[in-house]
Write a protein that holds these residues in place. Structure first.
Motif, PDB file in Angstrom:
ATOM      1  N   ALA A   1     -13.543  -5.681  -6.056  1.00  0.00           N
ATOM      2  CA  ALA A   1     -13.304  -5.561  -4.617  1.00  0.00           C
ATOM      3  C   ALA A   1     -11.878  -5.042  -4.393  1.00  0.00           C
ATOM      4  CB  ALA A   1     -13.483  -6.914  -3.944  1.00  0.00           C
ATOM      5  N   PRO A   2     -11.721  -4.007  -3.556  1.00  0.00           N
ATOM      6  CA  PRO A   2     -10.389  -3.432  -3.339  1.00  0.00           C
ATOM      7  C   PRO A   2      -9.352  -4.440  -2.855  1.00  0.00           C
ATOM      8  CG  PRO A   2     -12.068  -1.974  -2.467  1.00  0.00           C
ATOM      9  CD  PRO A   2     -12.754  -3.242  -2.869  1.00  0.00           C
ATOM     10  N   ARG A   3      -9.733  -5.396  -2.014  1.00  0.00           N
ATOM     11  CA  ARG A   3      -8.760  -6.381  -1.520  1.00  0.00           C
ATOM     12  C   ARG A   3      -8.173  -7.212  -2.649  1.00  0.00           C
ATOM     13  NH1 ARG A   3      -8.970  -6.535   4.070  1.00  0.00           N
ATOM     14  NH2 ARG A   3     -10.936  -5.822   4.956  1.00  0.00           N
ATOM     15  N   GLU A   4      -9.004  -7.581  -3.635  1.00  0.00           N
ATOM     16  CA  GLU A   4      -8.508  -8.343  -4.779  1.00  0.00           C
ATOM     17  C   GLU A   4      -7.543  -7.511  -5.614  1.00  0.00           C
ATOM     18  OE1 GLU A   4     -11.863  -9.630  -7.031  1.00  0.00           O
ATOM     19  OE2 GLU A   4     -12.653 -10.879  -5.413  1.00  0.00           O
TER      20      GLU A   4
ATOM     21  N   VAL B   1       0.658   3.817 -12.102  1.00  0.00           N
ATOM     22  CA  VAL B   1       0.122   4.915 -11.294  1.00  0.00           C
ATOM     23  C   VAL B   1       1.268   5.467 -10.472  1.00  0.00           C
ATOM     24  CG1 VAL B   1      -1.361   5.453  -9.322  1.00  0.00           C
ATOM     25  CG2 VAL B   1      -2.219   4.006 -11.140  1.00  0.00           C
ATOM     26  N   VAL B   2       1.372   6.780 -10.412  1.00  0.00           N
ATOM     27  CA  VAL B   2       2.351   7.419  -9.536  1.00  0.00           C
ATOM     28  C   VAL B   2       1.629   7.734  -8.227  1.00  0.00           C
ATOM     29  CG1 VAL B   2       3.877   9.398  -9.189  1.00  0.00           C
ATOM     30  CG2 VAL B   2       3.633   8.375 -11.470  1.00  0.00           C
ATOM     31  N   VAL B   3       2.176   7.245  -7.122  1.00  0.00           N
ATOM     32  CA  VAL B   3       1.554   7.425  -5.808  1.00  0.00           C
ATOM     33  C   VAL B   3       1.631   8.899  -5.424  1.00  0.00           C
ATOM     34  CG1 VAL B   3       1.634   6.752  -3.377  1.00  0.00           C
ATOM     35  CG2 VAL B   3       2.222   5.080  -5.161  1.00  0.00           C
ATOM     36  N   GLN B   4       0.487   9.441  -5.034  1.00  0.00           N
ATOM     37  CA  GLN B   4       0.383  10.839  -4.599  1.00  0.00           C
ATOM     38  C   GLN B   4       0.427  10.898  -3.075  1.00  0.00           C
ATOM     39  OE1 GLN B   4       0.289  13.324  -6.970  1.00  0.00           O
ATOM     40  NE2 GLN B   4       0.591  11.567  -8.343  1.00  0.00           N
ATOM     41  N   PRO B   5       0.694  12.078  -2.499  1.00  0.00           N
ATOM     42  CA  PRO B   5       0.661  12.193  -1.043  1.00  0.00           C
ATOM     43  C   PRO B   5      -0.703  11.754  -0.505  1.00  0.00           C
ATOM     44  CG  PRO B   5       1.614  14.168  -2.013  1.00  0.00           C
ATOM     45  CD  PRO B   5       1.089  13.330  -3.147  1.00  0.00           C
ATOM     46  N   ASN B   6      -0.697  11.068   0.600  1.00  0.00           N
ATOM     47  CA  ASN B   6      -1.882  10.534   1.280  1.00  0.00           C
ATOM     48  C   ASN B   6      -2.560   9.382   0.544  1.00  0.00           C
ATOM     49  OD1 ASN B   6      -1.606  12.427   3.403  1.00  0.00           O
ATOM     50  ND2 ASN B   6      -2.695  13.961   2.188  1.00  0.00           N
ATOM     51  N   ASP B   7      -1.972   8.862  -0.528  1.00  0.00           N
ATOM     52  CA  ASP B   7      -2.514   7.682  -1.195  1.00  0.00           C
ATOM     53  C   ASP B   7      -2.217   6.439  -0.376  1.00  0.00           C
ATOM     54  OD1 ASP B   7      -3.812   8.578  -3.449  1.00  0.00           O
ATOM     55  OD2 ASP B   7      -2.137   8.218  -4.814  1.00  0.00           O
ATOM     56  N   THR B   8      -3.132   5.500  -0.409  1.00  0.00           N
ATOM     57  CA  THR B   8      -2.935   4.184   0.195  1.00  0.00           C
ATOM     58  C   THR B   8      -3.192   3.143  -0.895  1.00  0.00           C
ATOM     59  OG1 THR B   8      -5.254   3.979   0.834  1.00  0.00           O
ATOM     60  CG2 THR B   8      -3.755   5.007   2.454  1.00  0.00           C
ATOM     61  N   LEU B   9      -2.811   1.910  -0.625  1.00  0.00           N
ATOM     62  CA  LEU B   9      -3.115   0.855  -1.586  1.00  0.00           C
ATOM     63  C   LEU B   9      -4.623   0.754  -1.798  1.00  0.00           C
ATOM     64  CD1 LEU B   9      -0.603  -2.008  -0.695  1.00  0.00           C
ATOM     65  CD2 LEU B   9      -0.702  -0.674  -2.800  1.00  0.00           C
ATOM     66  N   TRP B  10      -5.373   0.940  -0.738  1.00  0.00           N
ATOM     67  CA  TRP B  10      -6.829   0.860  -0.824  1.00  0.00           C
ATOM     68  C   TRP B  10      -7.381   1.944  -1.754  1.00  0.00           C
ATOM     69  CZ3 TRP B  10      -9.821  -2.881   1.581  1.00  0.00           C
ATOM     70  CH2 TRP B  10     -11.188  -2.714   1.477  1.00  0.00           C
ATOM     71  N   SER B  11      -6.925   3.189  -1.577  1.00  0.00           N
ATOM     72  CA  SER B  11      -7.443   4.292  -2.408  1.00  0.00           C
ATOM     73  C   SER B  11      -7.021   4.114  -3.874  1.00  0.00           C
ATOM     74  CB  SER B  11      -6.982   5.651  -1.874  1.00  0.00           C
ATOM     75  OG  SER B  11      -5.577   5.792  -1.984  1.00  0.00           O
ATOM     76  N   ILE B  12      -5.818   3.604  -4.090  1.00  0.00           N
ATOM     77  CA  ILE B  12      -5.366   3.349  -5.462  1.00  0.00           C
ATOM     78  C   ILE B  12      -6.210   2.242  -6.083  1.00  0.00           C
ATOM     79  CG2 ILE B  12      -3.443   2.501  -6.859  1.00  0.00           C
ATOM     80  CD1 ILE B  12      -1.577   3.917  -4.802  1.00  0.00           C
ATOM     81  N   ALA B  13      -6.468   1.177  -5.316  1.00  0.00           N
ATOM     82  CA  ALA B  13      -7.272   0.062  -5.817  1.00  0.00           C
ATOM     83  C   ALA B  13      -8.677   0.532  -6.185  1.00  0.00           C
ATOM     84  CB  ALA B  13      -7.336  -1.043  -4.773  1.00  0.00           C
TER      85      ALA B  13
END
Length: 108
Positions: free
Chosen positions: A77-80, A57-69
């Motif tokens: 579960a996003p944390r996993e 995945v290429v990180v987009q502006p305003n992306d977070t690990l949570w939103s990518i997950a």
């Protein structure tokens, strides 16, 4: 003419000898073994995860690990998923930057 209980012109019923029965049974046993081997191999391949390069995945502006997950594995579960992303990319941080390319876990 001797009376045999059969009409003239009808073929005699098929009778197998002991050896013939063994050959026929062996043939059906081998056929069943082959069919089960093919089905077992096909079924086991269906359960294996697909091979090849890991998805990225290429990180987009305003992306977070949570939103990518959430985007790459909505059923987990996003944390996993975040833990998996960190492990795949060998980093411990919480921040990602636009333009970074991340390896992500395969969808299940």
């Amino acid at each position: 003419m001797v009376a045999t209980g059969m009409r003239q012109g009808q073929p005699a019923p098929l009778r197998l000898t002991r050896r013939g029965r063994i050959v026929v049974l062996t043939f059906f046993f081998l056929l069943a073994s082959l069919a089960s081997a093919v089905l077992w191999t096909t079924a086991s391949r269906a359960d294996e995860p697909s091979r090849g390069p890991a998805p990225t995945v290429v990180v987009q502006p305003n992306d977070t690990l949570w939103s990518i997950a959430e985007r790459v594995a909505p059923d987990r579960a996003p944390r996993e998923v975040i833990d998996d992303i960190r492990e795949l990319n060998n980093f411990k941080g919480s921040y990602v930057y636009a333009g970074d390319t991340l390896l992500v876990p395969r969808g299940n």
